[in-house]
Design an enzyme around this catalytic site. Structure first.
Site, PDB file in Angstrom:
ATOM      1  CG  ASN A 222     -36.306  13.083  12.930  1.00 15.61           C
ATOM      2  OD1 ASN A 222     -37.062  13.394  12.011  1.00 15.61           O
ATOM      3  ND2 ASN A 222     -35.176  13.732  13.182  1.00 15.61           N
TER       4      ASN A 222
ATOM      5  CG  ASP B  28     -47.041  20.712   5.327  1.00 12.71           C
ATOM      6  OD1 ASP B  28     -47.990  19.921   5.131  1.00 12.71           O
ATOM      7  OD2 ASP B  28     -47.038  21.887   4.917  1.00 12.71           O
TER       8      ASP B  28
ATOM      9  CB  SER C 184     -47.396  25.537  12.080  1.00 12.57           C
ATOM     10  OG  SER C 184     -47.140  25.379  13.448  1.00 12.57           O
ATOM     11  CB  THR C 185     -47.456  24.728   7.206  1.00 12.15           C
ATOM     12  OG1 THR C 185     -46.435  23.762   7.503  1.00 12.15           O
ATOM     13  CG2 THR C 185     -46.980  26.118   7.581  1.00 12.15           C
TER      14      THR C 185
END
Length: 554
Positions: free
Chosen positions: A175, A199, A242-243
């Protein structure tokens, strides 16, 4: 189409061949002037014949004067054409993949060379949608920890070539980017924000930018009926996680160079954002997938296996499938208007999607009317659908959610910017039936063509888990009979039914509450993208008009 006047037309040298080069407001083209070109007919757009080419001006990355090369000066052609300039432009290689290519033209006259550089740059300066200054956040920990290397080796050189300045922040904690955007970043200095990561990193940028925008405009995100203010800055995604589902669904590939070129040429793709609340308290924003049941359990389990890296999703997927839990609850939803189609209408959301464009043109006219109607509907629940039952999965897909493993996605015909989300309800079924449903995500079969699957295109929905619902006398009687074992002895239970509720997966994050209310904010953000291109893009103007005779040529 009205013919555009030529700005420049010259006979120059490209390699060892003489070419005629022409430029108007929209196209740069060149063709061989040797006699051999007569054997080829027509005019190609980059991928056609080797004798003629056309490049849209909007896809030129940069143009610059080329330094002299002493080795080339030894050749006769280079002695006659000692000055040169290089044009960098977009070429399409594999499907949806872009690369930056260079073409160098040699001129006999220095002033002519400088004139070409000046005029092309003047045309590029008229493209006001192009960014000149960017704020870049790099997640060095996501995926395979390659974010910094990907940016420095593949993206930064392209930004420098296109004369884009970039302030780079390498995040140090979770964050970090969100908090910096919310309070510290001087957004007036930039034309866009770029995230280098997956993402999760994009979600940080989304929450930081949207929260900052609402704060600056005095909007309260805790109001479920609030019409949030769209963000003025576009967001660029350099995939390095990762995605990278959001990048794949908006560009068509997870390739850093392709994404960088979309940023450079200034593409714009509006996108809907779902606002998720619990008891009128804001929780999170979502742009891709809200998943309860199967996907919520999968994510919860994977969080306990983070040490496995990306492989944790495969392991948790198998474990969640084998557990085969279902959950009781009530889904209430407000269906979308008929003009946005339905989740099975076979209308793909592609670059220039007419459904999303029509929604954008009608937004301003219908905003007040729609807001008043929706508020009225919420007050008396008229027009709302209500479904109660036991579900293996409840998913809300605001985009196709396509990815390399699932090229069609969870909802293949969902749209990026039509103000709706596709609500997918997978009711209690056998493990074999659920596997059949999951397998259809990997092929072109209709994954909604099952008796236990329902799908609706909605503007807003609410979910209340079974353990928080008021229980009627009939329900209590049914529950008591289940406890006393009065069900038929011969029945075979293929699904474990859990009285406890599942968790919601919100774009890869677990929500703290199961009871939620979701509303779609139409086109709240814009990306540096253009959506998936249906096919190889053609030059918007007939390039042959470049070669029509005109009196003034160099």
């Amino acid at each position: 189409m009205e013919k555009q006047p030529r700005l420049l037309c010259s006979r120059l040298l490209r390699g060892h061949r003489q070419v005629e080069v022409a430029l108007n407001n929209s196209v740069l083209g060149w063709k061989d002037t040797d006699r051999s070109r007569k054997r080829s007919s027509g005019f190609s757009s980059l991928s056609g014949t080797a004798h003629s080419h056309a490049v849209p001006v909007c896809e030129i990355v940069a143009v610059s004067k080329t330094e002299d090369d002493n080795t080339k000066k030894k050749k006769l052609g280079s002695q006659l054409y000692p000055h040169a300039f290089t044009v960098s432009y977009v070429v399409r290689t594999r499907q949806h993949q872009w690369r930056c290519s260079d073409v160098t033209f040699h001129c006999a006259d220095l002033m002519l060379c400088e004139q070409w550089v000046q005029v092309v740059n003047e045309q590029l300066s008229l493209l006001t949608n192009r960014p000149r200054s960017l704020l870049v956040y790099i997640n060095p920990f996501g995926g395979k920890q390659r974010g910094t290397r990907i940016y420095e080796q593949k993206v930064a050189p392209l930004f420098r070539r296109a004369c884009i300045s970039a302030d780079v922040i390498v995040t140090e904690r979770a964050n970090h980017a969100r908090d910096h955007l919310k309070t510290e970043a001087s957004l007036d200095e930039y034309d866009g924000v770029v995230c280098v990561g997956g993402d999760g990193m994009f979600s940080e940028i989304l929450h930081g930018l949207v929260t900052r925008t609402q704060t600056d405009h005095g909007m309260d995100p805790n109001q479920p009926d609030a019409e949030l203010v769209p963000c003025s800055l576009r967001i660029g995604i350099i995939p390095a996680g990762s995605t990278d589902c959001i990048c794949f669904a908006t560009v068509g590939t997870n390739d850093p160079v392709t994404s960088a070129l979309h940023i450079i040429v200034g593409d714009t793709q509006p996108m809907d954002v779902c606002s998720v609340l619990h008891d009128d308290v804001f929780l999170r924003y979502s742009v891709s997938l809200l998943g309860y049941g199967f996907y919520g359990d999968l994510l919860s389990d994977s969080e306990r296996q983070r040490w496995l890296g990306p492989a944790r999703y495969d392991l948790s997927g198998v474990k969640t499938f084998l557990s085969h839990k279902c959950y009781e609850g009530t889904v209430s939803f407000l269906p979308a208007e008929d003009d946005v189609g339905n989740p099975r209408d076979k209308l793909l959301c592609r670059s220039g999607c007419h459904v999303c464009q029509r929604k954008a043109s009608s937004n301003d006219k219908r905003r007040e009317m729609s807001a008043e109607k929706e508020k009225s509907d919420k007050d008396d629940d008229s027009g709302w659908g209500v479904i109660r039952g036991k579900f293996i999965a409840i998913n809300a897909a605001s985009m196709s959610c396509a990815c390399p493993r699932s090229p069609q996605g969870l909802s293949p015909f969902a749209h990026l910017a039509d103000g709706t989300t596709d609500l997918i309800l997978v009711r209690k079924c056998s493990r074999w039936d659920f596997l059949r449903h999951l397998l259809r995500h990997t092929n072109k079969d209709d994954q909604f063509d099952h008796s236990f699957v329902e799908v609706y295109r909605v503007k807003t929905f609410r979910f209340l888990p079974g353990d928080q619902e008021p229980v009627s006398l009939e329900d209590q009687s049914e529950t008591q009979s289940e406890k006393t074992g009065s069900a038929p002895i011969c029945s075979v239970q293929t699904t474990s039914y859990s009285k406890a509720h599942s968790s919601w997966s919100c774009d890869g994050e677990i929500l703290p509450h199961a009871a939620i209310q979701v509303s779609v904010q139409c086109q709240l953000i814009r990306l540096f993208a253009r959506g998936m291109e249906e096919q190889q893009q053609c030059v918007s103007e007939d390039p042959c008009t470049l070669w029509a005779p005109e009196p003034n040529t160099h």
